[in-house]
Design an enzyme around this catalytic site. Structure first.
Site, PDB file in Angstrom:
ATOM      1  CG  ASP A   1      -0.593  -5.803  -8.280  1.00  0.00           C
ATOM      2  OD1 ASP A   1       0.303  -5.669  -7.474  1.00  0.00           O
ATOM      3  OD2 ASP A   1      -1.789  -5.679  -7.936  1.00  0.00           O
TER       4      ASP A   1
ATOM      5  CB  SER B   1      -6.881  -8.922 -12.138  1.00  0.00           C
ATOM      6  OG  SER B   1      -6.091  -8.287 -11.174  1.00  0.00           O
TER       7      SER B   1
ATOM      8  N   GLY C   1      -8.084 -14.641  -7.210  1.00  0.00           N
ATOM      9  CA  GLY C   1      -8.635 -14.118  -6.020  1.00  0.00           C
ATOM     10  C   GLY C   1      -7.502 -14.387  -5.004  1.00  0.00           C
TER      11      GLY C   1
ATOM     12  CD  GLU D   1      -6.755  -4.230 -11.840  1.00  0.00           C
ATOM     13  OE1 GLU D   1      -5.942  -4.592 -12.584  1.00  0.00           O
ATOM     14  OE2 GLU D   1      -7.439  -4.413 -10.627  1.00  0.00           O
TER      15      GLU D   1
ATOM     16  CG  HIS E   1      -2.282  -0.987   1.005  1.00  0.00           C
ATOM     17  ND1 HIS E   1      -3.210  -0.822   0.169  1.00  0.00           N
ATOM     18  CD2 HIS E   1      -2.332  -2.414   1.565  1.00  0.00           C
ATOM     19  CE1 HIS E   1      -3.963  -1.793   0.024  1.00  0.00           C
ATOM     20  NE2 HIS E   1      -3.495  -2.782   0.798  1.00  0.00           N
ATOM     21  CB  THR E   2       4.425   1.842  -0.712  1.00  0.00           C
ATOM     22  OG1 THR E   2       4.865   0.765  -1.328  1.00  0.00           O
ATOM     23  CG2 THR E   2       4.444   1.745   1.037  1.00  0.00           C
TER      24      THR E   2
ATOM     25  N   GLY F   1      -4.871 -12.675  -4.279  1.00  0.00           N
ATOM     26  CA  GLY F   1      -3.903 -11.583  -4.290  1.00  0.00           C
ATOM     27  C   GLY F   1      -2.738 -11.681  -4.768  1.00  0.00           C
ATOM     28  CG  LEU F   2      -0.471 -15.097  -5.011  1.00  0.00           C
ATOM     29  CD1 LEU F   2      -0.281 -16.715  -5.264  1.00  0.00           C
ATOM     30  CD2 LEU F   2       0.820 -14.599  -4.286  1.00  0.00           C
ATOM     31  CB  SER F   3      -1.058  -9.666  -9.432  1.00  0.00           C
ATOM     32  OG  SER F   3      -0.816  -8.703  -8.428  1.00  0.00           O
TER      33      SER F   3
HETATM   34  C1  GLA Z   1      -2.970  -4.435  -4.829  1.00  0.00           C
HETATM   35  C2  GLA Z   1      -2.951  -3.347  -5.947  1.00  0.00           C
HETATM   36  C3  GLA Z   1      -1.468  -2.803  -5.860  1.00  0.00           C
HETATM   37  C4  GLA Z   1      -1.067  -2.382  -4.497  1.00  0.00           C
HETATM   38  C5  GLA Z   1      -1.319  -3.615  -3.425  1.00  0.00           C
HETATM   39  C6  GLA Z   1      -0.992  -3.224  -2.163  1.00  0.00           C
HETATM   40  O1  GLA Z   1      -2.294  -5.341  -5.153  1.00  0.00           O
HETATM   41  O2  GLA Z   1      -3.440  -3.796  -7.269  1.00  0.00           O
HETATM   42  O3  GLA Z   1      -1.563  -1.679  -6.652  1.00  0.00           O
HETATM   43  O4  GLA Z   1      -1.413  -1.247  -4.068  1.00  0.00           O
HETATM   44  O5  GLA Z   1      -2.804  -4.023  -3.556  1.00  0.00           O
HETATM   45  O6  GLA Z   1       0.390  -2.966  -1.831  1.00  0.00           O
END
Ligand code: GLA
Length: 389
Positions: free
Chosen positions: A176, A132, A126, A164, A36-37, A128-130
């Protein structure tokens, strides 16, 4: 049979075997630290995985796309006219693909015709490993390659993120898509999201493994809470800008933040900004420690990152907290934290190789006891970014 060979077969069965048929891959990612940076002008430190989305594609002469996703066979062949795409917030795999075409056109990367495509994923969706971002980046490399569009892979990452944001209504940062587009074998990417300057840092893990633990939960508030966190961070920034000359929260070190923190009127927004500032500084320190070979220091910072995400940013959840807390107790665990947006998904842990088996057994047992759920483990293998195969 390798997944790409199965897809090739499927493509030929569905769309015929004539012409110039090409194969592509784009990976998912795991973030080691810097959470979240990325929309707060800070640093991130992700690596691309060996799991992701594979695709087989061939251009067409008209404006039609015909797509089939073998991971979601019930969706059937999806057809669309690329001149008639419209933003929506359905978040289905083809919306992520369409969004990239739409965004390319918007930015003058002309997509002259449609294409036929068959795709599939070998990663958990779904989680959290991106997944999408990996769909977006496979779309970007298909367009770039099929239509010989003159653009860099960083441009592909930008188009993925913007698609996105603007087509799919999710206000994510660039981490991501950047990791998926720009991954490098055995390295993590130290990215300054304010400038997009980046550095590949060799992981040099000789006796350790990066273990991803999937909590198998995804809480439904994830999307809306993400957009809330962004807004709260932005409110904190604008309060701070009244008293200190900064562009982003990433411009502040800890001492300067502490000095001016009272300027943030709202308690919640102050906590969010505290996380964003401290997490960014932790990321800088962690990469420095890794470069010096001080893995212990890196691990400690990972643990602190989890605590801050849990207490200040409040994006963790019971299941992720259990996984991290259980990991911290196990001998041979160097560091462990939630990874990605939060509210479910995965943790990432650095574990001594000879402790991995015990780690898996102990976590699986204790997690099941406390939640009734079965978690899943993957060993992360830092890999190359999106590409034609
Ligand atoms: C998701 C978002 C990213 C990032 C993370 C948190 O994966 O797609 O851009 O903000 O959360 O670090």
């Amino acid at each position: 049979m390798a997944l790409i060979d199965e897809l090739l077969k499927e493509f030929k069965e569905k769309f015929g075997d004539e012409g110039d048929i090409r194969c592509y891959f784009a990976p998912g990612r795991v973030n080691l630290i810097g959470e979240h940076t990325d929309y707060n002008g800070g640093h991130v430190f992700p690596c691309a995985l060996s799991m992701g989305n594979y695709a087989v594609a061939r251009k067409r002469d008209d404006k039609i796309v015909r797509w089939f996703n073998a991971t979601y066979p019930n969706d059937g062949v999806q057809e669309a006219d690329i001149t008639k795409l419209a933003p929506n917030d359905n978040g289905i795999w083809y919306d992520y693909q369409q969004g990239v075409i739409w965004e390319f056109e918007k930015h003058g990367y002309h997509v002259p015709s449609g294409y036929d495509m068959v795709m599939a994923s070998d990663m958990p969706a779904g989680s959290g490993l991106s997944a999408s971002a990996s769909i977006e980046e496979v779309a970007a490399v298909i367009l770039r390659d099929l239509f010989e569009i003159d653009m860099t892979m960083v441009d592909c990452a930008k188009m993925g993120q913007l698609s996105e944001n603007e087509y799919n209504g999710m206000n994510c940062g660039i981490m991501d898509q950047f990791a998926s587009a720009m991954g490098k074998k055995d390295c993590a990417i130290f990215l300054d999201t304010a400038t997009l300057k980046y550095d590949y840092v060799p992981l040099n893990l000789k006796n350790e493994k990066i273990v991803i633990t999937n909590s198998k939960v995804k809480h439904s508030l994830a999307g809306s809470a993400y957009n809330d966190r962004r807004r709260e961070s932005e409110t904190a920034l604008s309060d701070l800008q009244k008293v200190v000359d900064i562009q982003t929260l990433g411009d502040l070190d800890e001492a300067t933040f502490d000095k001016y923190a009272d300027a943030i009127a709202d308690d919640t927004c102050r906590k969010r900004a505290h996380h964003a500032v401290y997490e960014n500084q932790r990321t800088i320190k962690a990469v420095d420690a890794l470069k010096k070979g001080d893995l212990e220091a890196f691990g400690k910072l990972m643990n602190e990152s989890h605590v801050s995400l849990r207490d200040d940013y409040e994006v963790s959840c019971k299941e992720l907290d259990i996984l991290a807390a259980e990991a911290w107790k196990i001998p041979g665990v160097i560091g462990s934290r939630m990874t990605g947006g939060g509210f479910g998904g995965c943790t990432v842990s650095i574990v001594k190789e000879d402790a991995v088996e015990n780690f898996k057994e102990t976590i699986a047992k204790n997690y099941k006891e406390q939640t009734g759920l079965d978690c899943e483990f993957y060993i992360a293998d830092a890999s190359e970014g999106a590409r034609r195969l």
